[in-house]
Design a protein around this motif. Structure first.
Motif, PDB file in Angstrom:
ATOM      1  N   SER A  25       0.828  -1.202   0.000  1.00  0.00           N
ATOM      2  CA  SER A  25       0.000   0.000   0.000  1.00  0.00           C
ATOM      3  C   SER A  25       0.868   1.260   0.000  1.00  0.00           C
ATOM      4  CB  SER A  25      -0.907  -0.030   1.234  1.00  0.00           C
ATOM      5  OG  SER A  25      -1.543   1.199   1.399  1.00  0.00           O
ATOM      6  N   THR A  26       1.899   1.288   0.828  1.00  0.00           N
ATOM      7  CA  THR A  26       2.792   2.450   0.905  1.00  0.00           C
ATOM      8  C   THR A  26       3.542   2.638  -0.419  1.00  0.00           C
ATOM      9  OG1 THR A  26       3.057   2.100   3.281  1.00  0.00           O
ATOM     10  CG2 THR A  26       4.680   3.508   2.205  1.00  0.00           C
ATOM     11  N   ILE A  27       4.048   1.554  -0.980  1.00  0.00           N
ATOM     12  CA  ILE A  27       4.787   1.651  -2.241  1.00  0.00           C
ATOM     13  C   ILE A  27       3.864   2.147  -3.357  1.00  0.00           C
ATOM     14  CG2 ILE A  27       6.020   0.326  -4.008  1.00  0.00           C
ATOM     15  CD1 ILE A  27       7.083  -1.436  -1.645  1.00  0.00           C
ATOM     16  N   ARG A  28       2.627   1.681  -3.351  1.00  0.00           N
ATOM     17  CA  ARG A  28       1.678   2.164  -4.363  1.00  0.00           C
ATOM     18  C   ARG A  28       1.416   3.662  -4.205  1.00  0.00           C
ATOM     19  NH1 ARG A  28      -2.294  -3.067  -4.530  1.00  0.00           N
ATOM     20  NH2 ARG A  28      -1.335  -4.041  -6.342  1.00  0.00           N
ATOM     21  N   LEU A  29       1.362   4.139  -2.961  1.00  0.00           N
ATOM     22  CA  LEU A  29       1.200   5.577  -2.718  1.00  0.00           C
ATOM     23  C   LEU A  29       2.362   6.360  -3.337  1.00  0.00           C
ATOM     24  CD1 LEU A  29       0.027   5.786   1.021  1.00  0.00           C
ATOM     25  CD2 LEU A  29      -1.253   6.527  -0.988  1.00  0.00           C
ATOM     26  N   ARG A  61       4.180  12.417   7.036  1.00  0.00           N
ATOM     27  CA  ARG A  61       3.896  11.371   8.013  1.00  0.00           C
ATOM     28  C   ARG A  61       4.408  11.733   9.404  1.00  0.00           C
ATOM     29  NH1 ARG A  61       3.113  10.155   3.395  1.00  0.00           N
ATOM     30  NH2 ARG A  61       1.697   8.493   2.721  1.00  0.00           N
ATOM     31  N   ARG A  62       5.547  12.417   9.465  1.00  0.00           N
ATOM     32  CA  ARG A  62       6.054  12.849  10.778  1.00  0.00           C
ATOM     33  C   ARG A  62       5.078  13.826  11.423  1.00  0.00           C
ATOM     34  NH1 ARG A  62      11.960  13.026   8.719  1.00  0.00           N
ATOM     35  NH2 ARG A  62      12.664  10.987   9.415  1.00  0.00           N
ATOM     36  N   GLU A  63       4.539  14.736  10.607  1.00  0.00           N
ATOM     37  CA  GLU A  63       3.561  15.695  11.130  1.00  0.00           C
ATOM     38  C   GLU A  63       2.302  14.962  11.605  1.00  0.00           C
ATOM     39  OE1 GLU A  63       3.077  18.439   7.853  1.00  0.00           O
ATOM     40  OE2 GLU A  63       5.084  19.259   8.145  1.00  0.00           O
ATOM     41  N   SER A  64       1.864  13.963  10.838  1.00  0.00           N
ATOM     42  CA  SER A  64       0.679  13.183  11.225  1.00  0.00           C
ATOM     43  C   SER A  64       0.922  12.440  12.533  1.00  0.00           C
ATOM     44  CB  SER A  64       0.322  12.177  10.128  1.00  0.00           C
ATOM     45  OG  SER A  64      -0.062  12.842   8.956  1.00  0.00           O
ATOM     46  N   ILE A  65       2.110  11.861  12.679  1.00  0.00           N
ATOM     47  CA  ILE A  65       2.439  11.133  13.911  1.00  0.00           C
ATOM     48  C   ILE A  65       2.304  12.054  15.108  1.00  0.00           C
ATOM     49  CG2 ILE A  65       4.353  10.110  15.228  1.00  0.00           C
ATOM     50  CD1 ILE A  65       5.245   8.787  12.575  1.00  0.00           C
ATOM     51  N   LYS A  66       2.853  13.262  14.985  1.00  0.00           N
ATOM     52  CA  LYS A  66       2.776  14.224  16.092  1.00  0.00           C
ATOM     53  C   LYS A  66       1.309  14.518  16.431  1.00  0.00           C
ATOM     54  CE  LYS A  66       4.419  18.781  17.548  1.00  0.00           C
ATOM     55  NZ  LYS A  66       3.502  18.720  18.643  1.00  0.00           N
ATOM     56  N   GLN A  67       0.490  14.752  15.411  1.00  0.00           N
ATOM     57  CA  GLN A  67      -0.921  15.055  15.653  1.00  0.00           C
ATOM     58  C   GLN A  67      -1.646  13.863  16.274  1.00  0.00           C
ATOM     59  OE1 GLN A  67      -2.279  16.396  11.823  1.00  0.00           O
ATOM     60  NE2 GLN A  67      -1.369  18.426  12.063  1.00  0.00           N
ATOM     61  N   ALA A  77      -0.628   6.516  14.831  1.00  0.00           N
ATOM     62  CA  ALA A  77       0.768   6.970  14.766  1.00  0.00           C
ATOM     63  C   ALA A  77       1.672   5.805  14.353  1.00  0.00           C
ATOM     64  CB  ALA A  77       1.198   7.539  16.110  1.00  0.00           C
ATOM     65  N   ASP A  78       1.372   4.610  14.858  1.00  0.00           N
ATOM     66  CA  ASP A  78       2.172   3.426  14.515  1.00  0.00           C
ATOM     67  C   ASP A  78       2.071   3.091  13.025  1.00  0.00           C
ATOM     68  OD1 ASP A  78       2.877   3.271  17.179  1.00  0.00           O
ATOM     69  OD2 ASP A  78       1.478   1.637  17.644  1.00  0.00           O
ATOM     70  N   VAL A  79       0.876   3.268  12.445  1.00  0.00           N
ATOM     71  CA  VAL A  79       0.692   3.020  11.007  1.00  0.00           C
ATOM     72  C   VAL A  79       1.557   3.997  10.205  1.00  0.00           C
ATOM     73  CG1 VAL A  79      -0.963   3.168   9.094  1.00  0.00           C
ATOM     74  CG2 VAL A  79      -1.622   2.050  11.232  1.00  0.00           C
ATOM     75  N   GLU A  80       1.534   5.272  10.605  1.00  0.00           N
ATOM     76  CA  GLU A  80       2.339   6.292   9.913  1.00  0.00           C
ATOM     77  C   GLU A  80       3.834   5.967  10.042  1.00  0.00           C
ATOM     78  OE1 GLU A  80       1.120   9.091   8.162  1.00  0.00           O
ATOM     79  OE2 GLU A  80      -0.867   8.262   8.479  1.00  0.00           O
ATOM     80  N   GLN A  81       4.259   5.526  11.227  1.00  0.00           N
ATOM     81  CA  GLN A  81       5.669   5.185  11.451  1.00  0.00           C
ATOM     82  C   GLN A  81       6.082   4.014  10.557  1.00  0.00           C
ATOM     83  OE1 GLN A  81       8.015   6.864  13.220  1.00  0.00           O
ATOM     84  NE2 GLN A  81       9.417   5.416  12.262  1.00  0.00           N
ATOM     85  N   GLU A  83       4.837   3.339   7.668  1.00  0.00           N
ATOM     86  CA  GLU A  83       4.962   3.884   6.313  1.00  0.00           C
ATOM     87  C   GLU A  83       6.285   4.622   6.142  1.00  0.00           C
ATOM     88  OE1 GLU A  83       1.523   6.165   5.136  1.00  0.00           O
ATOM     89  OE2 GLU A  83       0.216   4.409   5.183  1.00  0.00           O
ATOM     90  N   ILE A  84       6.695   5.374   7.169  1.00  0.00           N
ATOM     91  CA  ILE A  84       7.981   6.085   7.107  1.00  0.00           C
ATOM     92  C   ILE A  84       9.109   5.085   6.890  1.00  0.00           C
ATOM     93  CG2 ILE A  84       9.695   7.336   8.495  1.00  0.00           C
ATOM     94  CD1 ILE A  84       7.411   8.995   9.658  1.00  0.00           C
ATOM     95  N   GLU A  85       9.055   3.959   7.593  1.00  0.00           N
ATOM     96  CA  GLU A  85      10.118   2.958   7.463  1.00  0.00           C
ATOM     97  C   GLU A  85      10.193   2.408   6.040  1.00  0.00           C
ATOM     98  OE1 GLU A  85       9.486   0.213  10.718  1.00  0.00           O
ATOM     99  OE2 GLU A  85       9.674   1.863  12.157  1.00  0.00           O
ATOM    100  N   VAL A  86       9.044   2.221   5.403  1.00  0.00           N
ATOM    101  CA  VAL A  86       9.042   1.755   4.009  1.00  0.00           C
ATOM    102  C   VAL A  86       9.617   2.847   3.105  1.00  0.00           C
ATOM    103  CG1 VAL A  86       7.599   1.058   2.053  1.00  0.00           C
ATOM    104  CG2 VAL A  86       7.111   0.165   4.338  1.00  0.00           C
ATOM    105  N   LEU A  87       9.193   4.088   3.302  1.00  0.00           N
ATOM    106  CA  LEU A  87       9.671   5.194   2.468  1.00  0.00           C
ATOM    107  C   LEU A  87      11.181   5.373   2.594  1.00  0.00           C
ATOM    108  CD1 LEU A  87       6.855   7.795   3.245  1.00  0.00           C
ATOM    109  CD2 LEU A  87       7.172   6.532   1.110  1.00  0.00           C
TER     110      LEU A  87
END
Length: 148
Positions: A25-29, A61-67, A77-81, A83-87
């Motif tokens: 999903s992240t790679i497709r994004l 994603r970092r901004e989303s994690i903070k929010q 926040a864990d889902v966003e993190q 995704e960051i690891e994949v990116l």
């Protein structure tokens, strides 16, 4: 064709074969964001432009994690993190603080920057070198403190 774009497409195929839904999903994004810019600009993106897109996606994603953390929604926040690891797999290895400081010193001396007014010149030199390898907001702060 960009080598980075090819790498991302290969990673998508690998994620499909391995049935890694979140990674896929992240790679497709990423591929969608690249395609969108290519359609908008009617050009084929090079690695530098793709790195800028990846960098922007990590920053979002970092901004989303903070929010999410501020709102007490750790599972989001864990889902966003994740995704960051994949990116980050597609970004170059981050620079150390010392490496960033050295690049700032070189840019300041090569431009002859003396005050905040010269910040644009310094950032102009640093941005291509640091794209995807450092948080440009933090770099900007370091330059301001050096020139201020």
């Amino acid at each position: 064709m960009s080598a980075l774009n090819d790498r991302i497409k290969e990673a998508m195929k690998d994620a499909m074969r391995a049935k890694e839904k979140a990674r896929l999903s992240t790679i497709r994004l990423v591929l969608s964001a690249i395609k969108q810019v290519e359609v908008d600009t009617r050009t084929e993106l090079d690695d530098t432009a793709i790195l800028a897109i990846l960098d922007k996606m990590v920053k979002q994603r970092r901004e989303s994690i903070k929010q999410y953390e501020d709102a007490g929604r750790q599972e989001l926040a864990d889902v966003e993190q994740a995704e960051i690891e994949v990116l980050q797999e597609f970004l170059p290895k981050p620079l150390t603080d010392d490496e960033i400081a050295d690049l700032i010193d070189q840019a300041i001396s090569s431009t002859g920057a003396e005050s905040i007014k010269d910040m644009g010149k310094v950032m102009g030199i640093l941005k291509p070198q640091l794209q995807g390898r450092a948080d440009m907001g933090q770099v900007s702060g370091k330059i301001k403190s050096r020139l201020g």
